[in-house]
Design an enzyme around this catalytic site. Sequence first.
Site, mmCIF file in Angstrom:
data_model
loop_
_atom_site.group_PDB
_atom_site.id
_atom_site.type_symbol
_atom_site.label_atom_id
_atom_site.label_comp_id
_atom_site.label_asym_id
_atom_site.label_seq_id
_atom_site.Cartn_x
_atom_site.Cartn_y
_atom_site.Cartn_z
ATOM 1 N N MET A 120 20.827 22.473 138.640
ATOM 2 C CA MET A 120 21.424 23.179 139.743
ATOM 3 C C MET A 120 22.381 22.632 140.664
ATOM 4 S SD MET A 120 18.568 25.945 141.149
ATOM 5 C CE MET A 120 17.694 24.880 142.383
ATOM 6 N N GLY A 121 22.984 21.348 140.117
ATOM 7 C CA GLY A 121 23.801 20.680 140.507
ATOM 8 C C GLY A 121 23.226 19.715 141.631
ATOM 9 N N GLY A 175 17.887 11.426 138.819
ATOM 10 C CA GLY A 175 16.823 11.945 138.113
ATOM 11 C C GLY A 175 17.481 12.943 137.028
ATOM 12 N N HIS A 176 18.609 13.505 137.328
ATOM 13 C CA HIS A 176 19.379 14.386 136.254
ATOM 14 C C HIS A 176 19.832 13.451 135.333
ATOM 15 C CE1 HIS A 176 19.798 16.997 140.205
ATOM 16 N NE2 HIS A 176 19.263 17.945 139.352
ATOM 17 N N GLY A 183 12.321 17.856 133.667
ATOM 18 C CA GLY A 183 11.948 16.741 134.435
ATOM 19 C C GLY A 183 10.400 16.794 134.851
ATOM 20 N N LYS A 197 9.375 16.112 137.358
ATOM 21 C CA LYS A 197 9.227 16.340 138.909
ATOM 22 C C LYS A 197 8.624 17.576 139.334
ATOM 23 C CE LYS A 197 11.104 16.256 143.173
ATOM 24 N NZ LYS A 197 11.142 17.673 143.338
HETATM 25 P P1 AMP Z 1 17.480 20.996 139.584
HETATM 26 O O1 AMP Z 1 18.901 20.667 139.563
HETATM 27 O O2 AMP Z 1 16.581 20.478 140.999
HETATM 28 O O3 AMP Z 1 17.015 22.106 139.271
HETATM 29 O O4 AMP Z 1 16.865 19.743 138.396
HETATM 30 C C1 AMP Z 1 17.184 19.988 137.102
HETATM 31 C C2 AMP Z 1 16.132 19.253 136.311
HETATM 32 O O5 AMP Z 1 16.111 17.914 136.652
HETATM 33 C C3 AMP Z 1 14.902 19.813 136.419
HETATM 34 O O6 AMP Z 1 14.336 19.742 135.046
HETATM 35 C C4 AMP Z 1 14.023 18.830 137.286
HETATM 36 O O7 AMP Z 1 12.780 18.852 137.128
HETATM 37 C C5 AMP Z 1 14.968 17.392 136.723
HETATM 38 N N1 AMP Z 1 14.764 16.621 137.826
HETATM 39 C C6 AMP Z 1 15.066 16.795 139.436
HETATM 40 N N2 AMP Z 1 14.801 15.639 139.884
HETATM 41 C C7 AMP Z 1 14.292 14.803 138.885
HETATM 42 C C8 AMP Z 1 13.895 13.406 139.064
HETATM 43 N N3 AMP Z 1 13.649 12.748 140.374
HETATM 44 N N4 AMP Z 1 13.268 12.971 138.192
HETATM 45 C C9 AMP Z 1 13.372 13.576 136.935
HETATM 46 N N5 AMP Z 1 13.773 14.677 136.785
HETATM 47 C C10 AMP Z 1 14.368 15.240 137.755
#
Ligand code: AMP
Length: 280
Positions: free
Chosen positions: A30-31, A36-37, A147, A149
């Site tokens: 989601m940007g 992590g990303h 992730g 997470k």
């Molecule tokens: P989001 O943009 O928050 O929807 O996350 C996109 C992807 O990145 C999802 O699969 C999350 O689980 C992963 N993600 C977000 N934060 C972390 C992190 N700190 N470590 C590992 N993966 C992450």
Amino acid sequence: MIVYRTRTDLAKHLKTWQDQGKTVALVPTMGALHEGHASLVRRAAQENGAVVVSIFVNPTQFNDPADLESYPRRLDKDLEMLQAMQVGVAFAPPVREMYPEEDRRTFDLGNLDKVMEGARRKGHFNGVAQIVTKLFDLVRPARAYFGQKDFQQLVIVRHLAQLYDPAIEIVPCPIIREKDGLAMSSRNILLGEEERKAAPFIHQTLRLAREKKGLMTPEEVRHWVSSRFENQPLMQLDYFEIVEDKALRPVTAWDEPVNKVGCIAVQLGKVRLIDNLNFT
Ligand code: AMP
């Protein structure tokens, strides 16, 4: 790097990759990208011939309009970061491109969306299922990277992929943390200075709770965690659960022969943070 805004344009590019016999990986985000990303993107690039990173703040997974409104958006910076990582294709569609009409699909996720995040954020995982299946249909990746997470999301996506398209391999990636232990999250930039200082308490609590294993029952550890939050003026504990990692059933005894994960959600000012730790 090429940035596509429409499904049709992306599909054309994917066709050329397919003709070249490339293994395609998908990294949905989601940007407001952070390390992590980046860890997901790097891994996807190592293990596949081509990578699509999607950047889309999916409205149907937000149960709170204020949360959707305040969710960080900074596409230019995100694209710079992906460019520097030599990503081939970014897909950043507008909402009408993914939802030209209302998506009325409902997904039966059994118990998986009845607990933890699913119990508190009504419709959240149905929205996740809507966007993930749309992206899977469009990209048809060999592998998709998620992730740990968002542990419950990972379990649900795995379940969905098995039902929906078992050929897609779901690759789980470890949680990347700040030096002080706070799990990286796009929402962390919304924390005020005092809140940011307080936030590592969440991960510390998970670690200390894990050390109680064997000394206390799982139920006692749950109580211990909630009492720790009573003295925290800035934070409210939403839940702490120790669950097994398949059906997300609560663990009642340490000797159960299952993988155990301690999951926590905390309200810190206006920001809701989640984290988890392997308790096996
Ligand atoms: P989001 O943009 O928050 O929807 O996350 C996109 C992807 O990145 C999802 O699969 C999350 O689980 C992963 N993600 C977000 N934060 C972390 C992190 N700190 N470590 C590992 N993966 C992450």
